[in-house]
Motif scaffolding. Structure first.
Motif, PDB file in Angstrom:
ATOM      1  N   SER A  17       0.828  -1.206   0.000  1.00 44.67           N
ATOM      2  CA  SER A  17       0.000   0.000   0.000  1.00 44.67           C
ATOM      3  C   SER A  17       0.862   1.255   0.000  1.00 44.67           C
ATOM      4  O   SER A  17       1.995   1.244   0.492  1.00 44.67           O
ATOM      5  N   LEU A  18       0.302   2.316  -0.546  1.00 37.57           N
ATOM      6  CA  LEU A  18       0.889   3.648  -0.488  1.00 37.57           C
ATOM      7  C   LEU A  18      -0.240   4.655  -0.362  1.00 37.57           C
ATOM      8  O   LEU A  18      -1.356   4.406  -0.829  1.00 37.57           O
ATOM      9  N   ARG A  19       0.081   5.804   0.232  1.00 40.05           N
ATOM     10  CA  ARG A  19      -0.884   6.893   0.307  1.00 40.05           C
ATOM     11  C   ARG A  19      -0.256   8.136  -0.292  1.00 40.05           C
ATOM     12  O   ARG A  19       0.769   8.620   0.200  1.00 40.05           O
ATOM     13  N   LEU A  20      -0.866   8.635  -1.341  1.00 40.23           N
ATOM     14  CA  LEU A  20      -0.411   9.861  -1.977  1.00 40.23           C
ATOM     15  C   LEU A  20      -1.187  11.059  -1.420  1.00 40.23           C
ATOM     16  O   LEU A  20      -2.368  10.936  -1.104  1.00 40.23           O
ATOM     17  N   SER A  21      -0.492  12.177  -1.328  1.00 40.85           N
ATOM     18  CA  SER A  21      -1.117  13.428  -0.911  1.00 40.85           C
ATOM     19  C   SER A  21      -0.812  14.501  -1.946  1.00 40.85           C
ATOM     20  O   SER A  21       0.232  14.473  -2.600  1.00 40.85           O
ATOM     21  N   CYS A  22      -1.730  15.446  -2.077  1.00 41.97           N
ATOM     22  CA  CYS A  22      -1.521  16.580  -2.979  1.00 41.97           C
ATOM     23  C   CYS A  22      -2.106  17.816  -2.315  1.00 41.97           C
ATOM     24  O   CYS A  22      -3.317  17.887  -2.091  1.00 41.97           O
ATOM     25  N   THR A  50     -11.408  10.778  -9.364  1.00 44.83           N
ATOM     26  CA  THR A  50     -11.726  12.174  -9.133  1.00 44.83           C
ATOM     27  C   THR A  50     -12.691  12.296  -7.963  1.00 44.83           C
ATOM     28  O   THR A  50     -13.396  11.345  -7.614  1.00 44.83           O
ATOM     29  N   ILE A  51     -12.727  13.501  -7.366  1.00 45.16           N
ATOM     30  CA  ILE A  51     -13.634  13.767  -6.262  1.00 45.16           C
ATOM     31  C   ILE A  51     -14.085  15.217  -6.340  1.00 45.16           C
ATOM     32  O   ILE A  51     -13.277  16.115  -6.556  1.00 45.16           O
ATOM     33  N   THR A  52     -15.388  15.439  -6.182  1.00 47.56           N
ATOM     34  CA  THR A  52     -15.912  16.792  -6.203  1.00 47.56           C
ATOM     35  C   THR A  52     -15.765  17.430  -4.816  1.00 47.56           C
ATOM     36  O   THR A  52     -15.398  16.754  -3.847  1.00 47.56           O
ATOM     37  N   SER A  53     -16.094  18.703  -4.724  1.00 47.11           N
ATOM     38  CA  SER A  53     -15.989  19.410  -3.455  1.00 47.11           C
ATOM     39  C   SER A  53     -16.994  18.882  -2.429  1.00 47.11           C
ATOM     40  O   SER A  53     -16.812  19.072  -1.222  1.00 47.11           O
ATOM     41  N   THR A  54     -18.041  18.208  -2.899  1.00 46.03           N
ATOM     42  CA  THR A  54     -19.040  17.638  -1.992  1.00 46.03           C
ATOM     43  C   THR A  54     -18.814  16.156  -1.735  1.00 46.03           C
ATOM     44  O   THR A  54     -19.613  15.526  -1.049  1.00 46.03           O
ATOM     45  N   GLY A  55     -17.739  15.603  -2.302  1.00 44.31           N
ATOM     46  CA  GLY A  55     -17.366  14.236  -1.971  1.00 44.31           C
ATOM     47  C   GLY A  55     -17.797  13.157  -2.941  1.00 44.31           C
ATOM     48  O   GLY A  55     -17.579  11.976  -2.679  1.00 44.31           O
ATOM     49  N   SER A  56     -18.377  13.523  -4.061  1.00 44.61           N
ATOM     50  CA  SER A  56     -18.733  12.519  -5.057  1.00 44.61           C
ATOM     51  C   SER A  56     -17.473  12.026  -5.760  1.00 44.61           C
ATOM     52  O   SER A  56     -16.641  12.838  -6.167  1.00 44.61           O
ATOM     53  N   THR A  57     -17.365  10.733  -5.912  1.00 46.99           N
ATOM     54  CA  THR A  57     -16.145  10.147  -6.452  1.00 46.99           C
ATOM     55  C   THR A  57     -16.406   9.348  -7.724  1.00 46.99           C
ATOM     56  O   THR A  57     -17.520   8.887  -7.981  1.00 46.99           O
ATOM     57  N   THR A  68      -8.754   4.459  -2.956  1.00 48.55           N
ATOM     58  CA  THR A  68      -9.765   5.344  -2.394  1.00 48.55           C
ATOM     59  C   THR A  68      -9.275   6.774  -2.444  1.00 48.55           C
ATOM     60  O   THR A  68      -8.184   7.074  -1.936  1.00 48.55           O
ATOM     61  N   ILE A  69     -10.074   7.641  -3.049  1.00 45.91           N
ATOM     62  CA  ILE A  69      -9.745   9.056  -3.100  1.00 45.91           C
ATOM     63  C   ILE A  69     -10.540   9.789  -2.023  1.00 45.91           C
ATOM     64  O   ILE A  69     -11.698   9.446  -1.752  1.00 45.91           O
ATOM     65  N   SER A  70      -9.893  10.765  -1.392  1.00 44.50           N
ATOM     66  CA  SER A  70     -10.568  11.581  -0.381  1.00 44.50           C
ATOM     67  C   SER A  70      -9.960  12.979  -0.413  1.00 44.50           C
ATOM     68  O   SER A  70      -8.933  13.199  -1.067  1.00 44.50           O
ATOM     69  N   ARG A  71     -10.603  13.911   0.276  1.00 47.13           N
ATOM     70  CA  ARG A  71     -10.061  15.267   0.303  1.00 47.13           C
ATOM     71  C   ARG A  71     -10.403  15.950   1.609  1.00 47.13           C
ATOM     72  O   ARG A  71     -11.378  15.598   2.275  1.00 47.13           O
ATOM     73  N   ASP A  72      -9.574  16.944   1.939  1.00 49.66           N
ATOM     74  CA  ASP A  72      -9.797  17.794   3.102  1.00 49.66           C
ATOM     75  C   ASP A  72      -9.920  19.211   2.560  1.00 49.66           C
ATOM     76  O   ASP A  72      -8.909  19.838   2.208  1.00 49.66           O
ATOM     77  N   ASN A  73     -11.137  19.700   2.465  1.00 49.03           N
ATOM     78  CA  ASN A  73     -11.356  21.016   1.849  1.00 49.03           C
ATOM     79  C   ASN A  73     -10.703  22.133   2.658  1.00 49.03           C
ATOM     80  O   ASN A  73     -10.251  23.126   2.081  1.00 49.03           O
ATOM     81  N   ALA A  74     -10.652  21.981   3.958  1.00 48.22           N
ATOM     82  CA  ALA A  74     -10.039  23.025   4.792  1.00 48.22           C
ATOM     83  C   ALA A  74      -8.545  23.151   4.535  1.00 48.22           C
ATOM     84  O   ALA A  74      -7.964  24.227   4.696  1.00 48.22           O
ATOM     85  N   LYS A  75      -7.930  22.047   4.123  1.00 52.78           N
ATOM     86  CA  LYS A  75      -6.488  22.045   3.852  1.00 52.78           C
ATOM     87  C   LYS A  75      -6.176  22.093   2.360  1.00 52.78           C
ATOM     88  O   LYS A  75      -5.002  22.033   1.978  1.00 52.78           O
ATOM     89  N   ASN A  76      -7.208  22.167   1.519  1.00 49.24           N
ATOM     90  CA  ASN A  76      -7.002  22.150   0.060  1.00 49.24           C
ATOM     91  C   ASN A  76      -6.131  20.974  -0.361  1.00 49.24           C
ATOM     92  O   ASN A  76      -5.209  21.124  -1.182  1.00 49.24           O
ATOM     93  N   THR A  77      -6.414  19.827   0.200  1.00 48.52           N
ATOM     94  CA  THR A  77      -5.582  18.650  -0.020  1.00 48.52           C
ATOM     95  C   THR A  77      -6.445  17.469  -0.471  1.00 48.52           C
ATOM     96  O   THR A  77      -7.545  17.270   0.057  1.00 48.52           O
ATOM     97  N   VAL A  78      -5.903  16.708  -1.415  1.00 46.76           N
ATOM     98  CA  VAL A  78      -6.557  15.491  -1.869  1.00 46.76           C
ATOM     99  C   VAL A  78      -5.606  14.321  -1.631  1.00 46.76           C
ATOM    100  O   VAL A  78      -4.385  14.485  -1.716  1.00 46.76           O
ATOM    101  N   TYR A  79      -6.181  13.179  -1.327  1.00 45.77           N
ATOM    102  CA  TYR A  79      -5.409  11.984  -1.003  1.00 45.77           C
ATOM    103  C   TYR A  79      -5.801  10.833  -1.930  1.00 45.77           C
ATOM    104  O   TYR A  79      -6.918  10.798  -2.452  1.00 45.77           O
TER     105      TYR A  79
END
Length: 122
Positions: A17-22, A50-57, A68-79
């Motif tokens: 496994s690996l976890r990428l961050s952006c 892909t993931i929208t700002s409301t979490g649709s993937t 699995t894609i996820s995001r933290d809108n407060a940090k402007n980061t996607v994983y």
């Protein structure tokens, strides 16, 4: 005006496994869709997830059930959490974000990161 910086790539054995961050930074008002793409040598750049700002993937068929894609809108980061990795997942992984700048204009611009190498090999 906007920078996207990926991290988390590397060498991993098959099944690992690996976890990428952006992380996006700069004069950002809002980020819409964020996503991960990958490009293997000699191939075109393909969508991974892909993931929208409301979490649709949305996922490529080749990674469904493993990534699995996820995001933290407060940090402007996607994983991108990548499990059960296969040698065919080897590629440079790029982050993409559709950004509205803090310039008072309702214009969205696409930005790309510089890419991070993922190598799956024993």
């Amino acid at each position: 005006q906007v920078q996207l910086v990926e991290s988390g790539g590397g060498l991993v054995q098959p099944g690992g496994s690996l976890r990428l961050s952006c992380a996006a930074s700069g004069s950002i008002f809002r980020i819409g869709v964020m996503g991960w793409y990958r490009q293997a040598p000699g191939n075109q750049r393909d969508l991974v997830a892909t993931i929208t700002s409301t979490g649709s993937t949305k996922y490529a068929d080749s990674v469904k059930g493993r990534f699995t894609i996820s995001r933290d809108n407060a940090k402007n980061t996607v994983y991108l959490q990548m499990n059960s990795l296969k040698p065919e997942d080897t590629a440079v992984y790029y982050c993409k974000g559709v950004v509205q700048l803090r310039d008072g204009r309702a214009v969205q611009t696409t930005y790309w990161g510089q890419g991070t190498q993922v190598t799956v090999s024993s």
